[in-house]
Design a protein around this motif. Structure first.
Motif, short mmCIF file in Angstrom:
data_model
loop_
_atom_site.label_atom_id
_atom_site.label_comp_id
_atom_site.label_asym_id
_atom_site.label_seq_id
_atom_site.Cartn_x
_atom_site.Cartn_y
_atom_site.Cartn_z
N LEU A 1 11.45 12.90 14.88
CA LEU A 1 10.19 13.62 15.10
C LEU A 1 10.11 14.68 14.00
N TYR A 2 9.18 14.47 13.06
CA TYR A 2 9.12 15.38 11.91
C TYR A 2 8.77 16.80 12.34
N GLY A 3 9.45 17.73 11.75
CA GLY A 3 9.28 19.13 12.15
C GLY A 3 10.51 19.64 12.89
N THR A 4 11.33 18.69 13.37
CA THR A 4 12.57 19.11 14.03
C THR A 4 13.67 19.29 12.98
N VAL A 5 14.68 20.05 13.36
CA VAL A 5 15.76 20.37 12.42
C VAL A 5 16.91 19.38 12.62
N SER A 6 17.41 18.84 11.52
CA SER A 6 18.57 17.94 11.56
C SER A 6 19.83 18.78 11.60
N ARG A 7 20.62 18.62 12.65
CA ARG A 7 21.82 19.45 12.76
C ARG A 7 23.06 18.59 12.81
N LYS A 8 23.33 17.92 11.70
CA LYS A 8 24.51 17.07 11.65
C LYS A 8 25.70 17.89 11.16
N GLY A 9 26.74 17.94 11.95
CA GLY A 9 27.93 18.72 11.57
C GLY A 9 27.63 20.21 11.58
N PRO B 1 0.85 -1.21 0.00
CA PRO B 1 0.00 0.00 0.00
C PRO B 1 0.88 1.25 0.00
N GLU B 2 0.22 2.39 -0.16
CA GLU B 2 0.96 3.66 -0.22
C GLU B 2 1.62 3.95 1.13
N PRO B 3 2.90 4.33 1.15
CA PRO B 3 3.56 4.62 2.42
C PRO B 3 3.46 6.09 2.78
N LEU B 4 3.88 6.43 3.98
CA LEU B 4 4.10 7.82 4.33
C LEU B 4 5.52 8.15 3.88
N ILE B 5 5.67 9.21 3.10
CA ILE B 5 7.00 9.58 2.61
C ILE B 5 7.45 10.83 3.36
N ALA B 6 8.65 10.76 3.93
CA ALA B 6 9.13 11.89 4.72
C ALA B 6 10.55 12.29 4.34
N ASP B 7 10.82 13.56 4.62
CA ASP B 7 12.16 14.12 4.40
C ASP B 7 12.83 14.15 5.77
N SER B 8 13.93 13.40 5.92
CA SER B 8 14.57 13.33 7.23
C SER B 8 15.44 14.55 7.51
N GLU C 1 27.02 24.87 1.67
CA GLU C 1 27.01 23.67 0.85
C GLU C 1 26.27 22.52 1.54
N ARG C 2 26.42 22.45 2.86
CA ARG C 2 25.79 21.37 3.63
C ARG C 2 24.94 21.97 4.75
N PRO C 3 23.76 22.48 4.39
CA PRO C 3 22.95 23.20 5.37
C PRO C 3 22.16 22.26 6.29
N HIS C 4 21.79 22.78 7.46
CA HIS C 4 20.84 22.06 8.31
C HIS C 4 19.46 22.23 7.70
N ARG C 5 18.65 21.17 7.71
CA ARG C 5 17.31 21.28 7.14
C ARG C 5 16.27 20.79 8.14
N ARG C 6 15.06 21.31 7.98
CA ARG C 6 13.97 20.86 8.84
C ARG C 6 13.38 19.59 8.24
#
Ligand SMILES: [Zn+2]
Length: 508
Positions: free
Chosen positions: A95-103, A35-42, A108-113
């Motif tokens: 937890l979707y909506g939180t910002v990924s702050r790796k490095g 079935p159709e999944p939930l697709i998310a941007d990590s 060039e390599r920004p933090h993204r929500r």
């Protein structure tokens, strides 16, 4: 996940590649009755969330692992990987909506929500038999090897000599899985075909598309397609049974003089790359070609690149203890970038994915001879220092390092012969004995270099300069593939003229 250096955020291109791949995988699974999944941007990569209804027991964990292993085999590439670690019910999730702050945050390599890209109105449960079908798609156990026929086929050599292009190579249950560039069984699609050589030599080939048998054994057919001469001369059908140079490739004897393990399962470059590589090696300047390709991605640091290239070449020298490279200089000035750029130019099966850690060495039982290890941004554990010391001292021999964990369990790591060690940003590589075996080179940390790097980024972003073509990168890999096929003795005619300023320290 996009393939990228560890501990940093992804670039926009890497991020987009992961989201694109997630779409392709979801499309494939939809065709398989999911079935159709939930697709998310990590934030750095992409997630596909499927609802399952299974007991939390070993059987269920095995089933989920099996599904991930199949998707990894079919879809992981140089650019993205399917993370096979996400199989346990107790996984901690984003937890979707939180910002990924790796490095560090860089343009060039920004933090993204992170966030949800799409969600179906109702998230349906994946039927268990659909999970079983995907988990069981590729053969896991060795099929019995046929006795008759005498010597076995070395699949890597066979694919290479019959012009069957390979997209990627990965370990598969003790053997090797080759994802093929094009489906040999159908003209309707390109992706999906694969061939596996198991540890006992048995071969299984197939294609995951339902119209191609959904992974069923089609190796005899593939073999017949390439080995039976075409009925009519010039009918356009392939009847290649010779290597590009005209020399017949015989797997067992060809392997004899090569770096053991390196040529055993090479990812055969498509004929065209190999042809160009041979042409450059015969009539051009292979080193210059590799350095120029390097410089299209990494500005300057030509000397660093040269040292790295020489060290890769030293795998093919009979009478050497190998050239290993240690890069010095201020941090933040591109040591990692120089190494990963050069690493990208060597064949995938000759490098360790990611950087070296205790974990990678002790648990990767598929290390090949001639692997290039990159130590990046680590302080070496005592164990790793010992490994590095004995591996560089016994370059031509495999080494076995035994240690006991804090739980008093024995851990053994086996390093195959002719492996190359690159140290970037390593705090303390151990004693002088190790440093004496290293080619030490300084990264350019001048203001002028800084200015040129900035210019390069601007040119790149404005698409004024598009960087190396994927073809150039493939040709570089093919050059190393060819060079890796032989080990030869090297003499230095001017060796007697070499002097040293101090006898205590010949490194200078
Ligand atoms: Zn197919």
């Amino acid at each position: 996940d996009p393939v990228r250096p560890s501990g940093v955020s992804s670039t926009d291109a890497e991020h987009a590649a992961a989201i694109d791949a997630a779409g392709r995988i979801a499309g494939y699974l939809a065709g398989q009755g999911f079935p159709e999944p939930l697709i998310a941007d990590s934030g750095n990569g992409a997630h596909l969330l499927y609802r399952i209804d299974l007991a939390n027991d070993e059987a269920a964990t095995g089933l989920v692992k099996g599904v991930l292993a199949t998707l990894n085999a079919l879809f992981s590439s140089d650019v993205i990987t399917v993370d096979t670690a996400n199989h346990n019910a107790a996984r901690i999730w984003k937890l979707y909506g939180t910002v990924s702050r790796k490095g560090d945050f860089t343009p060039e390599r920004p933090h993204r929500r992170s966030g949800i890209i799409s969600a179906p109105a109702e998230i349906e449960i994946v039927p268990t038999e659909r999970l079983q079908a995907i988990a069981g798609l590729l053969p896991r156990d060795e099929p019995p090897r046929r006795k008759k026929g005498g010597r076995g086929i070395d699949l890597a050599s066979w694919l290479l000599s019959h012009g069957v292009a390979v997209r990627s190579t990965k370990p598969w249950n003790g053997g090797t899985l080759y994802a093929l560039e094009e489906c040999p069984f159908s003209g309707a699609h390109k992706d999906g075909a694969f061939a596996i050589q198991f540890a006992n030599g048995a071969i299984h080939a197939g294609c995951h598309h339902a119209s191609c048998g959904g992974g069923a054994q089609r190796w005899p057919e593939l073999r017949t397609m390439h080995e039976t001469p075409a009925k009519k001369e010039g009918s356009g059908e392939r009847r290649v049974s010779r290597a590009p140079g005209g020399k017949e490739i015989e797997a067992p004897s060809a392997a004899k003089n090569s770096i053991p393990g390196v040529a055993k399962n090479p990812a055969p470059p498509p004929d065209e790359y190999r042809r160009r590589a041979l042409e450059i090696l015969r009539t051009g300047d292979a080193l210059a070609f590799i350095l120029d390709t390097f410089n299209k991605t990494h500005v300057g640091d030509r000397t660093v690149a040269e040292c790295l290239a020489y060290s890769v070449a030293s795998r093919s020298v009979e009478n050497t203890n190998g050239l290993h490279v240690s890069i010095s200089g201020n941090s933040g000035k591109g040591k990692t970038h120089a190494c990963t750029t050069m690493l990208n130019l060597i064949p995938e099966n000759s490098r360790l994915k990611g950087t070296v850690s205790d974990r990678a060495l002790y648990y990767d039982d598929d290390l090949r001879a001639g692997t290039v290890f990159l130590f990046d941004d680590v302080s070496l554990s005592d164990d790793l220092q010992e490994v590095l010391k004995s591996a560089t001292a016994n370059f031509c021999e495999p080494i076995e390092h035994r240690t006991v964990t804090t739980e008093r369990k024995l851990r053994v790591c086996t390093i195959p012969p002719r492996c190359i060690w690159w140290l970037a940003k390593v705090e303390d590589p151990g004693d002088d004995q190790v440093m004496n075996r290293m080619l030490t080179v300084w990264i350019d940390d001048s203001i002028e270099q800084d200015r040129q790097v900035f210019e390069h980024i601007k040119n790149h972003e404005s698409k004024y300069d598009r960087g190396p073509t994927p073809d150039d990168i493939q040709v570089c890999r093919a050059i190393w593939e060819v060079v890796g096929e032989e080990v030869c003795e090297v003499t230095i005619p001017f060796a007697r003229q070499i002097g040293s300023s101090t006898t205590q320290n010949r490194r200078n």
